[in-house]
Write a protein that holds these residues in place. Sequence first.
Motif, PDB file in Angstrom:
ATOM      1  N   TYR A 122       2.361  12.081 109.855  1.00 29.69           N
ATOM      2  CA  TYR A 122       3.596  12.656 110.415  1.00 29.69           C
ATOM      3  C   TYR A 122       4.701  11.658 110.079  1.00 29.69           C
ATOM      4  O   TYR A 122       4.923  10.703 110.815  1.00 29.69           O
ATOM      5  CB  TYR A 122       3.414  12.836 111.922  1.00 29.69           C
TER       6      TYR A 122
ATOM      7  N   CYS B 201      14.339  15.908 113.792  1.00 28.57           N
ATOM      8  CA  CYS B 201      14.406  17.352 113.541  1.00 28.57           C
ATOM      9  C   CYS B 201      15.760  17.910 113.943  1.00 28.57           C
ATOM     10  O   CYS B 201      16.311  17.528 114.975  1.00 28.57           O
ATOM     11  CB  CYS B 201      13.301  18.088 114.299  1.00 28.57           C
TER      12      CYS B 201
ATOM     13  N   ASN C 208      16.164  21.061 114.594  1.00 30.29           N
ATOM     14  CA  ASN C 208      15.935  22.267 115.391  1.00 30.29           C
ATOM     15  C   ASN C 208      15.659  21.941 116.851  1.00 30.29           C
ATOM     16  O   ASN C 208      15.430  20.791 117.217  1.00 30.29           O
ATOM     17  CB  ASN C 208      14.759  23.054 114.827  1.00 30.29           C
ATOM     18  N   ASN C 209      15.624  23.008 117.627  1.00 26.90           N
ATOM     19  CA  ASN C 209      15.476  22.824 119.069  1.00 26.90           C
ATOM     20  C   ASN C 209      14.423  23.773 119.628  1.00 26.90           C
ATOM     21  O   ASN C 209      14.651  24.399 120.669  1.00 26.90           O
ATOM     22  CB  ASN C 209      16.835  23.081 119.728  1.00 26.90           C
ATOM     23  N   CYS C 210      13.291  23.878 118.946  1.00 27.42           N
ATOM     24  CA  CYS C 210      12.238  24.795 119.405  1.00 27.42           C
ATOM     25  C   CYS C 210      11.848  24.405 120.835  1.00 27.42           C
ATOM     26  O   CYS C 210      11.624  23.223 121.103  1.00 27.42           O
ATOM     27  CB  CYS C 210      11.007  24.692 118.507  1.00 27.42           C
TER      28      CYS C 210
ATOM     29  N   PHE D 171       9.248  24.630 122.577  1.00 29.79           N
ATOM     30  CA  PHE D 171       7.878  24.230 122.900  1.00 29.79           C
ATOM     31  C   PHE D 171       7.569  22.840 122.347  1.00 29.79           C
ATOM     32  O   PHE D 171       6.466  22.340 122.504  1.00 29.79           O
ATOM     33  CB  PHE D 171       6.875  25.239 122.305  1.00 29.79           C
ATOM     34  N   CYS D 172       8.553  22.204 121.695  1.00 29.05           N
ATOM     35  CA  CYS D 172       8.223  21.050 120.854  1.00 29.05           C
ATOM     36  C   CYS D 172       8.812  19.739 121.393  1.00 29.05           C
ATOM     37  O   CYS D 172       9.997  19.663 121.711  1.00 29.05           O
ATOM     38  CB  CYS D 172       8.739  21.318 119.443  1.00 29.05           C
TER      39      CYS D 172
ATOM     40  N   TYR E 266       9.434  17.180 119.741  1.00 36.31           N
ATOM     41  CA  TYR E 266      10.359  16.556 118.767  1.00 36.31           C
ATOM     42  C   TYR E 266      11.659  17.338 118.611  1.00 36.31           C
ATOM     43  O   TYR E 266      12.440  17.080 117.697  1.00 36.31           O
ATOM     44  CB  TYR E 266       9.647  16.394 117.408  1.00 36.31           C
ATOM     45  N   ARG E 267      11.902  18.307 119.498  1.00 32.52           N
ATOM     46  CA  ARG E 267      13.145  19.094 119.440  1.00 32.52           C
ATOM     47  C   ARG E 267      14.354  18.160 119.494  1.00 32.52           C
ATOM     48  O   ARG E 267      14.312  17.090 120.113  1.00 32.52           O
ATOM     49  CB  ARG E 267      13.165  20.135 120.562  1.00 32.52           C
TER      50      ARG E 267
ATOM     51  N   GLY F 183       9.461  16.854 110.927  1.00 32.40           N
ATOM     52  CA  GLY F 183      10.387  17.797 111.536  1.00 32.40           C
ATOM     53  C   GLY F 183      11.386  18.200 110.448  1.00 32.40           C
ATOM     54  O   GLY F 183      11.321  17.701 109.317  1.00 32.40           O
ATOM     55  N   GLU F 184      12.302  19.079 110.745  1.00 33.22           N
ATOM     56  CA  GLU F 184      13.322  19.415 109.740  1.00 33.22           C
ATOM     57  C   GLU F 184      14.349  18.288 109.758  1.00 33.22           C
ATOM     58  O   GLU F 184      15.409  18.378 110.383  1.00 33.22           O
ATOM     59  CB  GLU F 184      13.920  20.796 110.021  1.00 33.22           C
TER      60      GLU F 184
ATOM     61  N   ARG G 281      11.752  29.714 118.966  1.00 33.65           N
ATOM     62  CA  ARG G 281      12.384  28.996 117.850  1.00 33.65           C
ATOM     63  C   ARG G 281      13.875  29.329 117.884  1.00 33.65           C
ATOM     64  O   ARG G 281      14.359  30.151 117.083  1.00 33.65           O
ATOM     65  CB  ARG G 281      11.742  29.404 116.516  1.00 33.65           C
TER      66      ARG G 281
HETATM   67  S1  SF4 Z   1       9.551  19.653 114.649  1.00 37.60           S
HETATM   68 FE1  SF4 Z   1       9.121  21.778 114.076  1.00 37.60          FE
HETATM   69  S2  SF4 Z   1       8.474  22.765 115.970  1.00 37.60           S
HETATM   70 FE2  SF4 Z   1       9.525  20.827 116.520  1.00 37.60          FE
HETATM   71  S3  SF4 Z   1      11.674  21.375 116.903  1.00 37.60           S
HETATM   72 FE3  SF4 Z   1      11.486  20.790 114.778  1.00 37.60          FE
HETATM   73  S4  SF4 Z   1      11.124  22.736 113.640  1.00 37.60           S
HETATM   74 FE4  SF4 Z   1      10.706  23.082 115.819  1.00 37.60          FE
END
Ligand code: SF4
Length: 344
Positions: A53, A58, A60-62, A64-65, A67-68, A103-104, A170
């Motif tokens: 990893y 990242c 993004n702000n998923c 469930f995650c 690492y959001r 992550g992104e 997501r």
């Molecule tokens: S690491 Fe993946 S699952 Fe977690 S917030 Fe970023 S895109 Fe979403």
Amino acid sequence: MESALSREALSREEIRYLLSCEDKDSEDLIFEAARSMTEKVFKNKVFTYGFVYFSTYCQNNCNFCYYRRSNRIDRYRRTAEEAVEISSALRDAGVNLIDLTMGEDPVAYRNGYEGLLHLVSAVNNAVELPIMVSPGAVIDDALPLLKAAGADWYACYQETHNRELFYRLRIGQDYDRRFDLKKQASSVGMLVEEGIMTGIGETIDDIVDSIMTMRDPSFRQVRVMTFIPQNGVPLVFDRQHRSSELRIMAVLRLTNPDKLIPASLDIEGISGLGPRLNAGANVITSIVPPNRSLAGVAQHELDIDNGHRSPDHIYEVLDGMGYRAATNNEYNSLIKKWTGGGNL
Ligand code: SF4
């Protein structure tokens, strides 16, 4: 189960029945059928993937995650040289594939994915093992570049095939774009992994839809994972609607006899390995070397620094359970059949 074992395609109603029948004897029979189907195709071989990893940043702000973007946590970004060093150690320890996950991360995405492509190609040149990349929803032009850099697999999990639930999980992401990327990856000759989570508020019918979707032959590896709440993660584990990960895994096996199905060590660590193999899994993912300050995904620390996710420990455990770790030749010839040569 008899239909499944004779490789007939199960109907929607049959899949629903296997997912929902409640008595323990039926469940045991489902696991037994899944295990016997796996053994028929793969004997007692289990494939092993090393997990790197390399960036926990990242955009993004998923919900469930761990690492959001909004979660205030310590993050790291490994250099290509560090990824090469860790991957080489995993290769020396005998894993069949290197899984490069991030992550992104906007830094790795910069300048036409320069950082990401450099890292993938550096690892590919150094370790000469198949590579899986999980770089997020890249633009489609990046897929042939990733393949040319040495990536054999593209892992990109929808997590649910219920659009409304997807948009709750997501946040701000595009369902169709994410799904189409997997089709595009397949069309440029990459192998594709699709996956779902359970415990995220899905219904049995959502799982049935996902299983029907994941039957598509362009998905060569299909995974299910239980959602594990972590600090700073807004999603609440849905006990009421939760389906059993093991039951879903067994039905995935019954509907996908020839595919790879991972047992992730992220959920219950090494103690969860036996039940997952018993439910039809045939790949151990998220093997992480200890003392490298690397994280897991679903649970970011579980069993890492005590060495229980190290390759040596896993081979020992497999041996004790009557399985054996597949050789690289065995893994390569399996995926060569699917790629017709590809990057290997
Ligand atoms: S690491 Fe993946 S699952 Fe977690 S917030 Fe970023 S895109 Fe979403």
